[in-house]
Enzyme design. Structure first.
Site, PDB file in Angstrom:
ATOM      1  N   GLN A  98      64.886   4.662 -18.244  1.00 36.45           N
ATOM      2  CA  GLN A  98      65.432   3.338 -17.948  1.00 36.45           C
ATOM      3  C   GLN A  98      64.294   2.381 -17.577  1.00 36.45           C
ATOM      4  O   GLN A  98      63.538   2.644 -16.635  1.00 36.45           O
ATOM      5  CB  GLN A  98      66.428   3.370 -16.793  1.00 36.45           C
ATOM      6  CG  GLN A  98      67.051   1.976 -16.583  1.00 36.45           C
ATOM      7  CD  GLN A  98      67.935   1.861 -15.369  1.00 36.45           C
ATOM      8  OE1 GLN A  98      67.484   2.033 -14.251  1.00 36.45           O
ATOM      9  NE2 GLN A  98      69.196   1.547 -15.587  1.00 36.45           N
ATOM     10  N   TYR A 178      68.650  -7.496 -11.529  1.00 39.90           N
ATOM     11  CA  TYR A 178      67.221  -7.493 -11.868  1.00 39.90           C
ATOM     12  C   TYR A 178      66.948  -8.527 -12.971  1.00 39.90           C
ATOM     13  O   TYR A 178      67.847  -9.266 -13.387  1.00 39.90           O
ATOM     14  CB  TYR A 178      66.769  -6.071 -12.220  1.00 39.90           C
ATOM     15  CG  TYR A 178      66.979  -5.147 -11.048  1.00 39.90           C
ATOM     16  CD1 TYR A 178      66.367  -5.409  -9.824  1.00 39.90           C
ATOM     17  CD2 TYR A 178      67.827  -4.043 -11.120  1.00 39.90           C
ATOM     18  CE1 TYR A 178      66.582  -4.599  -8.715  1.00 39.90           C
ATOM     19  CE2 TYR A 178      68.049  -3.225 -10.017  1.00 39.90           C
ATOM     20  CZ  TYR A 178      67.424  -3.514  -8.811  1.00 39.90           C
ATOM     21  OH  TYR A 178      67.643  -2.723  -7.719  1.00 39.90           O
TER      22      TYR A 178
HETATM   23  C1  FMN Z   1      70.307   6.875  -5.021  1.00 38.77           C
HETATM   24  C2  FMN Z   1      70.769   5.959  -6.111  1.00 38.77           C
HETATM   25  C3  FMN Z   1      69.841   5.223  -6.834  1.00 38.77           C
HETATM   26  C4  FMN Z   1      70.234   4.392  -7.899  1.00 38.77           C
HETATM   27  N1  FMN Z   1      69.285   3.755  -8.645  1.00 38.77           N
HETATM   28  C5  FMN Z   1      69.644   3.133  -9.806  1.00 38.77           C
HETATM   29  C6  FMN Z   1      68.659   2.691 -10.739  1.00 38.77           C
HETATM   30  O1  FMN Z   1      67.443   2.869 -10.563  1.00 38.77           O
HETATM   31  N2  FMN Z   1      69.107   2.097 -11.879  1.00 38.77           N
HETATM   32  C7  FMN Z   1      70.455   1.917 -12.136  1.00 38.77           C
HETATM   33  O2  FMN Z   1      70.807   1.392 -13.192  1.00 38.77           O
HETATM   34  N3  FMN Z   1      71.381   2.329 -11.268  1.00 38.77           N
HETATM   35  C8  FMN Z   1      71.022   2.964 -10.139  1.00 38.77           C
HETATM   36  N4  FMN Z   1      71.986   3.493  -9.317  1.00 38.77           N
HETATM   37  C9  FMN Z   1      73.411   3.376  -9.702  1.00 38.77           C
HETATM   38  C10 FMN Z   1      73.848   4.594 -10.528  1.00 38.77           C
HETATM   39  O3  FMN Z   1      73.202   4.589 -11.803  1.00 38.77           O
HETATM   40  C11 FMN Z   1      75.361   4.628 -10.759  1.00 38.77           C
HETATM   41  O4  FMN Z   1      75.753   3.486 -11.507  1.00 38.77           O
HETATM   42  C12 FMN Z   1      76.115   4.641  -9.440  1.00 38.77           C
HETATM   43  O5  FMN Z   1      75.595   5.638  -8.586  1.00 38.77           O
HETATM   44  C13 FMN Z   1      77.616   4.898  -9.646  1.00 38.77           C
HETATM   45  O6  FMN Z   1      77.861   6.171 -10.117  1.00 38.77           O
HETATM   46  P1  FMN Z   1      78.439   7.333  -9.155  1.00 38.77           P
HETATM   47  O7  FMN Z   1      79.664   6.779  -8.477  1.00 38.77           O
HETATM   48  O8  FMN Z   1      78.741   8.463 -10.098  1.00 38.77           O
HETATM   49  O9  FMN Z   1      77.356   7.665  -8.177  1.00 38.77           O
HETATM   50  C14 FMN Z   1      71.618   4.287  -8.224  1.00 38.77           C
HETATM   51  C15 FMN Z   1      72.548   5.020  -7.485  1.00 38.77           C
HETATM   52  C16 FMN Z   1      72.150   5.867  -6.455  1.00 38.77           C
HETATM   53  C17 FMN Z   1      73.179   6.686  -5.720  1.00 38.77           C
END
Ligand code: FMN
Length: 353
Positions: A98, A178
């Site tokens: 990404q 972003y």
């Molecule tokens: C620790 C953490 C870091 C994240 N960093 C990013 C990131 O770098 N880029 C991004 O697009 N989303 C990031 N997200 C969002 C996740 O990609 C995802 O959309 C979000 O956790 C929802 O999914 P979930 O409910 O299955 O956790 C992050 C989420 C978490 C928990």
């Protein structure tokens, strides 16, 4: 068998199952933006995902927005990431990088003293995560037209390096406030030129970046993540349904590998609006459980399901779904730790007797 466990084609990539590991920043890179041995282990442990999307990676030094995040801007970073792709491929996995340019969501202390860049000089509310703790965001500097072309080319160069490092493809981070979403959204973009004003103009930057990435990788190895109305990092848009309709109508026909839409609290059903407009694989993420993901697939509302924190805490998530095992709970305190193994590579897999 769970429909999540059947193979699926995502552009050029054949994924062994429909569980995609979401991009997640973990802040374990060194000060020069290179991932280390812990990161190699972390991703290799999760190689049974149909597809891994890495944490957000800055395509150029000016794209960095958080302490200890990794980059794809130097030969040393490329060499470090090569170890990650080799380890994932050795386990039979597939992995996209990404690309995340934070734009105004950064701070001079992360940029060698430089002022963060953005479509317009509008300060976001909130604070940056810097080497000296959390400090207020600053007013960014508006990019000139020549500089915009330069940033687009930085994404192209980072894509070139990602392919050299062995990645199966690249994802544009078009969400979370972003740089690409700063261009897309009316609240952060008040330009009077070809990159501002109408939705078509505000979408131009994202589309040019995707074209630059596709010029290197082939569109069938390029995906994009969007999160309409997430309103993270003080992003606002006056008419988001029109904005995203205009954007996704222009994504169609490019031959992109996938569109990943993660919704966080939006009241409007963007999946119903956007999925029919897109012609590649449609990935749905955010807040999914095994049951809700299986329902999405069964109803034809997604081609693959994206899991974030569940994958973070369960390196063997597909196997757990297969056997119906309980899941480890994610530990929020160690999400963004300094480069330590704790909460990173020490979540246990199921015992293999
Ligand atoms: C620790 C953490 C870091 C994240 N960093 C990013 C990131 O770098 N880029 C991004 O697009 N989303 C990031 N997200 C969002 C996740 O990609 C995802 O959309 C979000 O956790 C929802 O999914 P979930 O409910 O299955 O956790 C992050 C989420 C978490 C928990």
């Amino acid at each position: 068998m769970s429909p999540l466990l059947s193979p699926v084609r995502i552009g050029r990539t054949l994924a062994a199952n429909r569980l995609v590991m979401a991009p997640m920043t973990r802040s374990r890179a060194d000060a020069d933006g290179a991932p280390g041995a812990l990161t190699v282990t972390y991703y290799a442990q999760r190689a049974s995902a149909g597809l891994i999307i890495t944490e957000g990676v800055f395509p150029s030094a000016m794209g960095k927005g958080y302490v200890n995040t990794p980059g794809m801007a130097t030969p040393a970073q490329l060499a470090a990431w090569k170890k990650v792709t080799e380890a994932v491929h050795a386990q039979g996995g597939r992995i996209f990088m990404q690309l995340m340019h934070c734009g105004r969501v950064s701070h001079p202390s992360l940029l060698g003293g430089a002022t963060p860049v953005a479509p317009s000089a509008i300060k976001p509310d909130g604070q940056a995560w810097t080497p000296v703790g959390q400090v207020d965001f600053v007013t960014p500097r508006e990019l000139s037209l020549a500089e915009i072309a330069g940033v687009v080319d930085e994404y192209r160069q980072a894509t070139h390096r990602a392919l050299d490092a062995g990645f199966d493809g690249v994802e544009l981070h078009g969400a979370s406030g972003y740089l690409p979403e700063q261009f897309l959204s009316s609240g952060s973009n008040q330009r009077q030129d070809a990159y501002g004003g109408t939705a078509e103009n505000r979408a131009r930057f994202m589309l040019e970046v995707l074209d630059a990435m596709a010029a290197e990788a082939g569109a069938d190895r390029v995906g994009i993540k969007l999160s309409p109305e997430m309103n993270y990092n003080s992003i606002t848009d006056a008419a988001p349904q029109e904005t995203y309709t205009c954007l996704v109508d222009q994504l169609r026909g490019k031959g992109l590998a996938y569109l990943h839409v993660a919704l966080f609290g939006a009241k409007f059903d963007y999946h119903a609006l956007l999925r029919p407009r897109f012609d590649g694989a449609y990935l749905v993420g955010s807040g999914l459980t095994q049951a809700s993901a299986e329902k999405l697939l069964a109803e034809g509302k997604a081609d693959a399901a994206v899991f974030g924190s569940a994958f973070l805490a369960n390196p063997d998530l597909p196997e757990r779904f297969r056997v119906g095992a309980a899941l480890n709970a994610p530990d929020h305190k160690t999400f963004f730790s300094p480069p330590t193994a704790q909460g990173y590579i020490d979540y246990p897999a199921l015992a293999t007797a």
